[in-house]
Structures are given as structure tokens and as C-alpha cells.
Design a protein around this motif. Structure first.
Motif, PDB file in Angstrom:
ATOM      1  N   PRO A  40       0.833  -1.207   0.000  1.00 40.68           N
ATOM      2  CA  PRO A  40       0.000   0.000   0.000  1.00 40.68           C
ATOM      3  C   PRO A  40       0.867   1.256   0.000  1.00 40.68           C
ATOM      4  O   PRO A  40       1.850   1.356   0.736  1.00 40.68           O
ATOM      5  N   GLY A  41       0.514   2.194  -0.869  1.00 39.86           N
ATOM      6  CA  GLY A  41       1.266   3.439  -0.989  1.00 39.86           C
ATOM      7  C   GLY A  41       2.336   3.408  -2.054  1.00 39.86           C
ATOM      8  O   GLY A  41       2.900   4.447  -2.403  1.00 39.86           O
ATOM      9  N   GLN A  42       2.626   2.242  -2.607  1.00 42.86           N
ATOM     10  CA  GLN A  42       3.639   2.141  -3.656  1.00 42.86           C
ATOM     11  C   GLN A  42       3.159   2.892  -4.899  1.00 42.86           C
ATOM     12  O   GLN A  42       2.031   2.720  -5.356  1.00 42.86           O
ATOM     13  N   VAL A  43       4.032   3.726  -5.451  1.00 47.02           N
ATOM     14  CA  VAL A  43       3.744   4.469  -6.671  1.00 47.02           C
ATOM     15  C   VAL A  43       4.595   3.881  -7.784  1.00 47.02           C
ATOM     16  O   VAL A  43       5.805   3.693  -7.621  1.00 47.02           O
ATOM     17  N   ILE A  44       3.938   3.579  -8.905  1.00 48.63           N
ATOM     18  CA  ILE A  44       4.624   2.997 -10.059  1.00 48.63           C
ATOM     19  C   ILE A  44       4.364   3.910 -11.250  1.00 48.63           C
ATOM     20  O   ILE A  44       3.223   4.284 -11.515  1.00 48.63           O
ATOM     21  N   THR A  45       5.435   4.284 -11.955  1.00 47.60           N
ATOM     22  CA  THR A  45       5.283   5.130 -13.129  1.00 47.60           C
ATOM     23  C   THR A  45       5.659   4.344 -14.375  1.00 47.60           C
ATOM     24  O   THR A  45       6.516   3.451 -14.334  1.00 47.60           O
ATOM     25  N   TYR A  46       5.008   4.708 -15.499  1.00 49.91           N
ATOM     26  CA  TYR A  46       5.193   4.011 -16.759  1.00 49.91           C
ATOM     27  C   TYR A  46       5.127   5.023 -17.894  1.00 49.91           C
ATOM     28  O   TYR A  46       4.610   6.127 -17.732  1.00 49.91           O
ATOM     29  N   THR A  47       5.575   4.593 -19.049  1.00 48.94           N
ATOM     30  CA  THR A  47       5.194   5.240 -20.299  1.00 48.94           C
ATOM     31  C   THR A  47       4.497   4.177 -21.122  1.00 48.94           C
ATOM     32  O   THR A  47       4.794   2.979 -21.022  1.00 48.94           O
TER      33      THR A  47
END
Length: 153
Positions: A53-60
Motif C-alpha cells: 500500500p502506498g507504492q507508486v509505479i510510473t510508466y510510459t
């Protein structure tokens, strides 16, 4: 009136729950189950931990005509071995709430994806949904089904 759409898919995976959970709770595996034409790439720093919980994942991702978009999701809920939820914080949708459920059944795991989503731009978003977004999401999840079958037998 804004429409909230629902996509739900259930798949049987002939593998132990621990193995299935280990695969799907690792954000590094997302690109493996996304069609190559989407040019999906995780851009957040590598994190060997399972989702939390709270993990942020960024992508393109390039969902349309090679146009690259940034996408950020947050893991909001996790029950180890049972389910996790990712919600879009930045990206192409006005709303993206994706539940991943895992249930041990005889001979393997029943995995259910439930996605509630809304597109931006009112009637234009609804038109885009009718013309291509719904079909594209269905194709992405059909691709995932095939790849998961190949990976797990």
C-alpha cells in the motif's frame, strides 16, 4: 452524463498460489503481459519488493498512434496472496480502479481482474470508448490471458 465502464476477466492458472502471487505482485513483470505495440515501460526505480500500500509505479505507454503517455498508479490496498488494487494518479483515464483477485482452486488459481474506468472529455470520451478504447482494453486483456497461459502452462 459521465459513464463509468466495467471490464472484468477471470482466468484459471494451473500453478500454485504462491508462484502466481509472486509473479503478479512484482511490478517488473507488467511489461511481460502487455502487448509490444503499447511500448509499455516501467519508469519508476526498480523495486524488488512485492506490491505494498502506498507504492507508486510510473510508466510510459503508447496506446494510440505511437503517442507516448505518462501513467502513474498507486497501489492502494494489498492482502498478500488474496488481492491488490491499483488506482491511476496520472494518466489517460479520468478514473482507473483495477482490482486483482487471486483464489486458490483445485489444480491452481482463479485470477479475476475487475477494472472500473472513466474516460475524460465527456461525450468525446464516450465516443472514443465506443470507437476504440473498449476494443483496445479487451485486446490487452486477451493478450494477457494468452501470455499467462504460456508462462504457467
Amino acid at each position: 452524463m459521465a459513464s463509468i465502464f466495467l471490464l472484468q476477466r477471470t482466468q484459471f492458472i494451473p500453478a500454485p498460489l504462491e508462484q502466481v502471487w509472486d509473479f503478479f505482485s512484482n511490478p517488473g513483470n507488467l511489461a511481460k503481459i502487455t502487448p509490444a505495440y503499447m511500448k509499455f515501460r516501467v519508469t519508476s526505480p526498480p523495486d524488488e519488493r512485492k506490491v505494498y500500500p502506498g507504492q507508486v509505479i510510473t510508466y510510459t505507454v503508447c496506446p494510440l498512434a505511437g503517442i507516448s503517455l505518462e501513467w502513474m498508479t498507486e497501489i492502494t490496498h494489498v492482502q498478500n496472496g488474496d488481492y491488490f488494487v491499483d488506482e491511476q494518479r496520472v494518466g489517460p483515464y479520468r478514473l482507473w480502479h483495477h482490482q486483482h483477485h487471486f483464489r486458490e482452486v483445485p489444480g491452481g488459481v482463479e485470477m479475476t481482474d475487475t477494472v472500473h474506468y472513466r474516460l475524460p472529455l465527456g461525450w468525446l470520451g464516450r465516443l472514443a470508448h465506443t470507437l476504440f478504447v473498449k476494443r483496445q482494453l479487451e485486446n490487452i486483456f486477451a493478450y494477457r490471458l494468452r501470455v499467462v497461459q504460456e508462462l504457467f502452462g
